[in-house]
Design a protein around this motif. Structure first.
Motif, mmCIF file in Angstrom:
data_model
loop_
_atom_site.group_PDB
_atom_site.id
_atom_site.type_symbol
_atom_site.label_atom_id
_atom_site.label_comp_id
_atom_site.label_asym_id
_atom_site.label_seq_id
_atom_site.Cartn_x
_atom_site.Cartn_y
_atom_site.Cartn_z
ATOM 1 N N MET A 20 -3.832 -5.910 14.836
ATOM 2 C CA MET A 20 -4.999 -7.283 15.128
ATOM 3 C C MET A 20 -5.248 -7.546 15.489
ATOM 4 O O MET A 20 -6.568 -8.910 15.137
ATOM 5 N N HIS B 227 -1.847 -8.346 23.571
ATOM 6 C CA HIS B 227 -0.985 -8.260 24.556
ATOM 7 C C HIS B 227 -0.374 -7.119 24.892
ATOM 8 O O HIS B 227 -0.881 -5.959 24.346
ATOM 9 N N HIS C 149 0.874 -4.052 22.129
ATOM 10 C CA HIS C 149 0.000 -3.085 21.653
ATOM 11 C C HIS C 149 -0.603 -3.025 22.639
ATOM 12 O O HIS C 149 -0.749 -1.331 22.645
ATOM 13 N N GLY D 216 4.051 -0.570 16.619
ATOM 14 C CA GLY D 216 5.924 -0.912 16.839
ATOM 15 C C GLY D 216 6.619 -1.364 16.417
ATOM 16 O O GLY D 216 7.199 -1.656 15.598
ATOM 17 N N ASP E 289 7.806 -4.512 14.854
ATOM 18 C CA ASP E 289 7.282 -4.973 13.191
ATOM 19 C C ASP E 289 8.492 -4.146 12.691
ATOM 20 O O ASP E 289 8.118 -2.861 12.071
ATOM 21 N N VAL F 2 8.039 -4.543 23.293
ATOM 22 C CA VAL F 2 7.890 -4.674 24.498
ATOM 23 C C VAL F 2 7.904 -6.671 24.759
ATOM 24 O O VAL F 2 7.385 -7.429 23.631
ATOM 25 N N MET G 88 6.576 -9.633 22.182
ATOM 26 C CA MET G 88 5.505 -10.356 22.300
ATOM 27 C C MET G 88 4.951 -10.031 20.913
ATOM 28 O O MET G 88 5.224 -9.090 20.611
#
Ligand code: AMP
Length: 279
Positions: free
Chosen positions: A27, A31, A34, A144, A147, A173, A181
């Motif tokens: 989205m 950071h 991503h 990631g 989530d 991360v 993050m």
């Protein structure tokens, strides 16, 4: 890097990409979390498509869709620097035309945790991810662990709907002090940013207890809620010790678990998780 907007343009470009093609949906407001997905896709795939789309259907009516942070020029520069071949920025009108009426709904694993706190959230996530998969037709897609429930839900959707796509989940991360993050961390003022450390602190306390022989699921949830209660700015929404595949809440002794929590600090809702035990 090719920056594309329309599905027709994406699909024409997709035909020329070398196999395997990796997809990184985001989205935006990128950071290091991503970027870690982009780098992994770059290492493992011949071609990389990365997307930026702030998906309205996964936000609740009281949530932060309108205020969600955006910085397209910076995001595109970061994609380019990290070897993305195609940046795809889908248009709202093409993703959700006015007569849109088809939804993807994963059932059991969307019920607890985030699903309970954010009704309709996963319906929005699975619908948009299915649309991205159909349009981009990647061989692999990168998400990631941050989530954690989303990762479980997307795996299930890909399996149940026979998407010929390998789902790859990348580690969370963190900032150097442990805060996971998140694009939403920008909402935190300095006192809240300090208070936000309580999420990882709680997870670590439960993990440490587990390593020291406390393996009762309820005890592990208590360790987390006790830790959160020591931070006056933090309002817990849930603490969970669940089966990592089914996301059902565990009771009694556990050998492996997904421990996760959601905490509100000020107006910002933060989530974090750890997988503990045998892999
Ligand atoms: P978002 O832009 O928040 O939708 O996130 C896009 C992708 O990046 C999702 O697969 C997230 O799980 C992943 N992601 C977000 N934050 C992190 C993080 N701290 N570490 C690893 N992956 C992340």
């Amino acid at each position: 890097m090719n920056t594309l907007y329309l599905i027709d343009d994406l699909q024409a470009a997709r035909k020329k990409l070398a196999f395997p093609v990796g997809l990184v949906p985001t989205m935006g407001y990128l950071h290091e979390g991503h970027i870690s997905l982009v780098r992994r896709a770059r290492r493992e795939c011949a071609s990389v498509i990365a997307t930026i789309f702030v998906n309205p259907t996964q936000f609740g009516p009281q949530e932060d869709f309108a205020a969600y942070p955006r910085d397209l020029p910076r995001d595109l520069a970061l994609f380019e620097q990290n070897g993305v071949d195609i940046a795809w920025l889908p248009e709202q009108n093409e993703m959700y035309p006015p007569d849109f009426q088809t939804w993807v709904n994963v059932e059991d694993v969307t019920q607890p945790l985030e699903g309970k706190m954010r009704p309709g959230h996963f319906r929005g996530v699975t619908t948009i991810v299915a649309k991205l998969f159909n349009a981009a037709q990647p061989d692999r897609a990168y998400f990631g662990q941050k989530d954690a429930q989303q990762a479980v839900v997307i795996r299930k959707m890909a399996e149940d709907l026979n998407f010929p796509i390998e789902i790859i989940i990348c580690p969370t991360v963190r900032e150097s002090d442990g805060l996971a993050m998140s694009s939403r961390n920008v909402y935190l003022d300095p006192a809240q940013r300090q208070a936000a450390l309580v999420l990882y602190k709680s997870l670590k306390a439960a993990h440490e207890a587990f390593i020291n022989g406390i393996n009762d699921a309820e005890q592990l949830r208590l360790v987390m809620s006790d830790t959160i209660s020591q931070e006056p700015l933090a309002k817990p929404q849930y603490v969970s010790c669940a089966n990592p595949e089914t996301l059902e809440e565990l009771s009694g002794p556990v050998s492996r678990a997904l421990i996760s929590l959601a905490v509100v600090i000020g107006k910002t809702r933060l989530i974090d998780n750890l997988l503990i035990g045998e892999v």
